[in-house]
Design an enzyme around this catalytic site. Structure first.
Site, PDB file in Angstrom:
ATOM      1  CG  ASP A   1      -1.749   7.564   0.491  1.00 32.94           C
ATOM      2  OD1 ASP A   1      -0.855   8.401   0.311  1.00 32.94           O
ATOM      3  OD2 ASP A   1      -2.691   7.398  -0.292  1.00 32.94           O
TER       4      ASP A   1
ATOM      5  CG  ASP B   1      -1.674   1.212   1.438  1.00 32.30           C
ATOM      6  OD1 ASP B   1      -2.329   1.634   0.480  1.00 32.30           O
ATOM      7  OD2 ASP B   1      -1.638   1.783   2.544  1.00 32.30           O
TER       8      ASP B   1
END
Ligand code: BG6
Ligand code: MG
Length: 215
Positions: free
Chosen positions: A11, A9
């Site tokens: 953020d 991922d």
């Protein structure tokens, strides 16, 4: 069993944009006279821009909004958010993250991104990771946001690996669920780790290198 690829991922895992998201949504929420705090902000992790707006509007009591209004508000939030992203630089990529990524790559692992954000290319550019990842699946190539597994399945497809050979790295509970629904194992950091949402619940990015299946 050894993993062939890692789907990170972006953020909250590779870099930290949470505060920028929070501040931009706060401007919008204030404008709409809707309560918004960090607890609500936590629910926006991993969730697409429009789905985030719907969560913020749960407490909205003003005049009815059309789909057009909502799209305008989401675009306005994004303009504010992108102004903040312009301030990011390679200094926002920690040595810990960069060194761990390099170490994992040196072990022959494919490194990919699986992010709900449509700003992924811009953020990677800002932190100096243009062209670094072997495959990128982001908000621009999906129609369903996490916890739907689409973004991770696309990352596996783009990297030409079987989902079962991928490890997802996530900080969002919705993202950990998406990883599991994609048939992948999940290593969690931050909020998702605190919620014990992963198969591994880590306290630092560097600990990834200690996972036996990545060695
Ligand atoms: C995710 C963030 O990575 O991207 C969410 O965790 C955000 O908070 C989502 O809403 C969509 O981001 P963007 O950049 O497309 O508005
Ligand atoms: Mg995240």
């Amino acid at each position: 069993m050894k993993f062939k690829a890692i789907v990170f991922d972006l953020d909250g895992v590779i870099c930290f944009t949470d505060e920028y998201h929070y501040r931009a949504w706060k401007v919008l929420a204030d404008k709409l006279n809707t309560p918004f705090d960090r607890t609500i902000n936590n629910r926006l992790r991993g969730v697409s821009r429009m789905a985030s707006l719907e969560i913020i509007l749960e407490k909205y009591t003003g005049p009815a909004l059309t789909q057009e209004d909502k799209e305008r508000f989401a675009a306005e939030k994004n303009d504010i958010y992108r102004e903040s992203l312009k301030e990011m630089s390679p200094a926002d990529l920690s040595d810990e993250v960069k060194n761990t990524l390099d170490l994992l790559r040196s072990r022959g692992l494919l490194l990919t991104i699986g992010s709900s954000s449509k700003n992924t290319p811009f953020i990677l550019h800002q932190i100096g990771l243009d062209g670094y990842f072997d495959a990128i699946s982001d908000g621009n190539n999906i129609t369903h946001s996490k916890p739907d597994p689409e973004v991770f399945l696309k990352a596996a497809e783009f990297a030409h690996v079987d989902p079962a050979d991928c490890l997802v790295v996530e900080d969002a509970v919705s993202g950990a669920e998406a990883g599991h629904r994609a048939g992948m194992k999940v290593a969690c950091l931050g909020d998702a780790s605190l919620n014990k949402a992963g198969d591994w619940n880590l306290s630092s990015f560097a600990e990834l290198a200690d996972i036996p299946e990545l060695n």
